[in-house]
Motif scaffolding. Structure first.
Motif, PDB file in Angstrom:
ATOM      1  N   CYS A 129      35.801  28.883  35.830  1.00  0.00           N
ATOM      2  CA  CYS A 129      34.702  29.855  35.968  1.00  0.00           C
ATOM      3  C   CYS A 129      35.176  31.241  35.549  1.00  0.00           C
ATOM      4  O   CYS A 129      36.134  31.781  36.100  1.00  0.00           O
ATOM      5  CB  CYS A 129      34.219  29.873  37.419  1.00  0.00           C
ATOM      6  N   HIS A 130      34.481  31.842  34.577  1.00  0.00           N
ATOM      7  CA  HIS A 130      34.868  33.174  34.129  1.00  0.00           C
ATOM      8  C   HIS A 130      34.187  34.281  34.935  1.00  0.00           C
ATOM      9  O   HIS A 130      34.508  35.454  34.759  1.00  0.00           O
ATOM     10  CB  HIS A 130      34.567  33.343  32.633  1.00  0.00           C
ATOM     11  N   ASN A 131      33.248  33.919  35.805  1.00  0.00           N
ATOM     12  CA  ASN A 131      32.624  34.900  36.689  1.00  0.00           C
ATOM     13  C   ASN A 131      33.377  35.048  38.012  1.00  0.00           C
ATOM     14  O   ASN A 131      33.302  36.083  38.672  1.00  0.00           O
ATOM     15  CB  ASN A 131      31.173  34.502  36.990  1.00  0.00           C
ATOM     16  N   CYS A 132      34.099  34.004  38.400  1.00  0.00           N
ATOM     17  CA  CYS A 132      34.756  33.987  39.712  1.00  0.00           C
ATOM     18  C   CYS A 132      35.846  35.042  39.888  1.00  0.00           C
ATOM     19  O   CYS A 132      35.948  35.647  40.966  1.00  0.00           O
ATOM     20  CB  CYS A 132      35.331  32.596  39.989  1.00  0.00           C
ATOM     21  N   PRO A 133      36.709  35.278  38.883  1.00  0.00           N
ATOM     22  CA  PRO A 133      37.803  36.220  39.117  1.00  0.00           C
ATOM     23  C   PRO A 133      37.359  37.610  39.555  1.00  0.00           C
ATOM     24  O   PRO A 133      38.059  38.248  40.351  1.00  0.00           O
ATOM     25  CB  PRO A 133      38.517  36.271  37.755  1.00  0.00           C
ATOM     26  N   GLU A 134      36.236  38.087  39.063  1.00  0.00           N
ATOM     27  CA  GLU A 134      35.807  39.430  39.468  1.00  0.00           C
ATOM     28  C   GLU A 134      35.554  39.485  40.969  1.00  0.00           C
ATOM     29  O   GLU A 134      35.922  40.452  41.646  1.00  0.00           O
ATOM     30  CB  GLU A 134      34.554  39.865  38.713  1.00  0.00           C
ATOM     31  N   VAL A 135      34.933  38.433  41.519  1.00  0.00           N
ATOM     32  CA  VAL A 135      34.682  38.382  42.963  1.00  0.00           C
ATOM     33  C   VAL A 135      35.997  38.285  43.724  1.00  0.00           C
ATOM     34  O   VAL A 135      36.234  39.019  44.697  1.00  0.00           O
ATOM     35  CB  VAL A 135      33.773  37.182  43.313  1.00  0.00           C
ATOM     36  N   VAL A 136      36.862  37.373  43.296  1.00  0.00           N
ATOM     37  CA  VAL A 136      38.148  37.176  43.969  1.00  0.00           C
ATOM     38  C   VAL A 136      38.970  38.462  43.948  1.00  0.00           C
ATOM     39  O   VAL A 136      39.529  38.894  44.974  1.00  0.00           O
ATOM     40  CB  VAL A 136      38.928  36.023  43.316  1.00  0.00           C
ATOM     41  N   GLN A 137      39.032  39.108  42.802  1.00  0.00           N
ATOM     42  CA  GLN A 137      39.826  40.326  42.683  1.00  0.00           C
ATOM     43  C   GLN A 137      39.239  41.473  43.498  1.00  0.00           C
ATOM     44  O   GLN A 137      39.979  42.271  44.079  1.00  0.00           O
ATOM     45  CB  GLN A 137      39.950  40.709  41.211  1.00  0.00           C
ATOM     46  N   ALA A 138      37.905  41.550  43.558  1.00  0.00           N
ATOM     47  CA  ALA A 138      37.272  42.598  44.354  1.00  0.00           C
ATOM     48  C   ALA A 138      37.589  42.429  45.835  1.00  0.00           C
ATOM     49  O   ALA A 138      37.971  43.383  46.529  1.00  0.00           O
ATOM     50  CB  ALA A 138      35.762  42.578  44.134  1.00  0.00           C
ATOM     51  N   LEU A 139      37.450  41.210  46.346  1.00  0.00           N
ATOM     52  CA  LEU A 139      37.689  40.964  47.764  1.00  0.00           C
ATOM     53  C   LEU A 139      39.175  41.037  48.114  1.00  0.00           C
ATOM     54  O   LEU A 139      39.544  41.477  49.203  1.00  0.00           O
ATOM     55  CB  LEU A 139      37.101  39.616  48.164  1.00  0.00           C
ATOM     56  N   ASN A 140      40.045  40.636  47.184  1.00  0.00           N
ATOM     57  CA  ASN A 140      41.481  40.801  47.416  1.00  0.00           C
ATOM     58  C   ASN A 140      41.851  42.275  47.500  1.00  0.00           C
ATOM     59  O   ASN A 140      42.658  42.687  48.344  1.00  0.00           O
ATOM     60  CB  ASN A 140      42.283  40.130  46.302  1.00  0.00           C
ATOM     61  N   LEU A 141      41.278  43.068  46.609  1.00  0.00           N
ATOM     62  CA  LEU A 141      41.521  44.514  46.633  1.00  0.00           C
ATOM     63  C   LEU A 141      41.104  45.109  47.974  1.00  0.00           C
ATOM     64  O   LEU A 141      41.848  45.882  48.597  1.00  0.00           O
ATOM     65  CB  LEU A 141      40.763  45.192  45.492  1.00  0.00           C
ATOM     66  N   MET A 142      39.918  44.740  48.431  1.00  0.00           N
ATOM     67  CA  MET A 142      39.423  45.253  49.707  1.00  0.00           C
ATOM     68  C   MET A 142      40.325  44.816  50.857  1.00  0.00           C
ATOM     69  O   MET A 142      40.596  45.589  51.790  1.00  0.00           O
ATOM     70  CB  MET A 142      37.988  44.779  49.914  1.00  0.00           C
TER      71      MET A 142
END
Length: 518
Positions: A129-142
């Motif tokens: 999934c090429h949409n998933c990393p943005e979500v994962v990276q955002a929540l990891n950052l938070m």
């Protein structure tokens, strides 16, 4: 686990780490756990600041591993093996936990730090999934910034029982404190707006206070980016407001016909577009959806673009480049089972249906490409095409018909997507020649029948074609003076990235000419 080339590149990144990283692996005796331990052993060998422990007596998902730093309470966990598109998520998480400053605006970091309460996020992903990393990276950052926020990435293909129990049929799917929080691509600001009450109103007020623009571009896809660059190069005050920067390109995987670039993918191209636009003096307002356009009617000659947030932006001219979205088939069951077996992105959601039967609706290039991709993952694929023959390129059809687990049915009109109240379990179609109705039992339906222009918000302002596209002249001018349009949202034929870029630059030049003449 990692090849020599990747290790060399990764070591260069890990040299930026300034504080110890503790990795605790939760494993069992399975093959996937051994792969996780192999990956972590490679990481440990690349930096003296990384330590690895393993546990088999805890109640965590197995295999999984958590990242932390001594004396801190960082809640980042990967359940599965974060390779594929998620490898970047792992690298960024290591850097953040290791003390490397995050690439985020200062005000965003402060907003994250100020969030109060307990937030336990879980994101179900697929590695393709090429949409998933943005979500994962955002929540990891938070999670790296605020100890009240915790996040676990979960590879749905490894935890199929959870996927079935929670009825997850699309990725990314996000849970917050055990309850479903959202689906699809989300960035940090979008997530913050959902959990930080009052953030939307504050942002709307800030936007409304902005000075008027000479040209305001609505839409951040290829056409909008091109229009912004050409406008800014003219030295005029330029603003760009977008629902999401990159637009439809973000949902595109392989791009092999963008002249001078042999091959790329949508997210990479979108990132390059954004980087290019940011190199100019362009005021970018992302994650903002336009609601209406009021043409100039007052003595100051300014138009108003109203946003769904309540903000009002003013400008001397406007370029509409809001692109298009997936076209729906509008049959019973489509809306009811969206995200529960009805899908539009085979790259993202295909792995969730491994070993199951699926259907693809649409016999053009996108439909046939989807069927080919899915055939390598699922048990079998049924492709339904309304017309009497497929419309895809000959080379794609040749590949499709060579696959043993694909059935092609032409002259088929989909009449209903069937389900059991919770998820899709079949599809019903009518044979257009005989009038007979048929049902196919399956677990998912991927709809690939083209695009529809995003003009709902402007349909009462400018002239549209019978297909809902904005009518434009040779310079991109619409029926309203000072309002221009470009890209897939217009009547210009052949919806291609490279054409949208050319149309965006042309609309910007047309808008500039309008400004100097008026």
């Amino acid at each position: 686990m990692l090849d020599a080339n990747i290790k060399t590149q990764l070591k260069a990144y890990l040299d930026k780490v300034t504080q110890p990283i503790e990795i605790v692996a939760s494993v069992d005796s399975g093959d996937k756990s051994r792969e996780v331990l192999s990956l972590l052993d490679d990481l440990k060998g690349l930096s003296p600041l990384i330590s690895v422990q393993q546990r088999d007596d805890d109640d965590q998902r197995k295999p999984s591993f958590a990242l932390n730093s001594p004396g801190k309470n960082i809640g980042i966990r990967f359940a599965g093996i974060p390779m594929g598109h998620e490898f970047t998520s792992l690298v960024l998480a290591l850097l953040q936990v290791g003390g490397h400053p995050p690439k985020a605006e200062a005000e965003v970091i402060e907003q994250i730090r100020g969030i109060e309460g307990e937030f336990n996020f879980e994101t179900y992903i697929s590695l393709s999934c090429h949409n998933c990393p943005e979500v994962v990276q955002a929540l990891n950052l938070m999670s790296a910034i605020n100890p009240n926020i915790r996040h676990t990435m979960i590879d749905g293909s490894l935890f199929q029982d959870e996927v079935n129990e929670r009825r997850i049929m699309a990725v990314p799917t996000i849970f917050l404190n055990g309850q479903e929080f959202g689906h699809g691509r989300m960035g940090v600001k979008e997530i913050l707006n959902k959990i930080d009450t009052g953030a939307i109103a504050k942002e709307a007020q800030k936007l409304s206070e902005k000075a008027p623009y000479d040209v305001l571009i609505v839409g951040g896809g290829p056409a909008g980016a091109s229009a912004a660059i050409y406008s800014a190069r003219k030295g005029i005050r330029t603003g760009l407001v977008a629902d999401r920067f990159g637009g439809q390109v973000m949902d595109t995987m392989a791009i092999e016909n963008f002249i001078s670039v042999k091959e790329t993918d949508g997210p990479k191209l979108a990132a390059s577009l954004e980087e290019h636009v940011k190199s100019y003096d362009v005021d970018i307002m992302n994650l903002q959806r336009a609601a209406s356009l009021m043409p100039a009617a007052s003595h100051d000659g300014l138009m108003e673009v109203r946003l769904e947030s309540g903000a009002v932006l003013r400008s001397k001219s406007v370029i509409v480049s809001t692109g298009a979205r997936w076209r729906k088939i509008n049959v019973p069951g489509e809306q009811e089972y969206r995200g529960r077996g009805v899908a539009y992105c085979p790259h993202c959601d295909g792995p969730l249906f491994k070993g199951k039967s699926v259907a693809v609706i649409g016999g053009g290039n996108s439909g046939v490409e989807a069927a080919i991709d899915l055939a390598g993952i699922v048990k079998d694929v049924t492709l339904l095409e309304f017309n009497g023959e497929l419309r895809a390129d000959a080379v794609l059809q040749k590949k499709l018909f060579s696959l043993p687990n694909v059935t092609v049915i032409t002259g088929a009109q989909t009449s209903e997507i069937n389900g059991d109240g919770e998820k899709v379990n079949g599809i019903t179609y009518t044979n257009r020649q005989t009038g007979e109705s048929h049902r196919v039992d399956l677990a998912a339906v991927f709809i690939q029948i083209g695009l529809v222009p995003n003009t709902d918000w402007i349909k009462d302002t400018v002239a549209l074609s019978k297909f809902g596209e904005i009518e434009v002249d040779a310079k991109g001018q619409t029926s309203v003076p000072g309002v221009f349009a470009a890209g897939d949202v217009t009547t210009v034929p052949f919806k291609q990235i490279i054409i949208a870029m050319g149309e965006g630059s042309k609309a910007a030049l047309g808008a500039f000419e309008h400004l100097i003449r008026s």
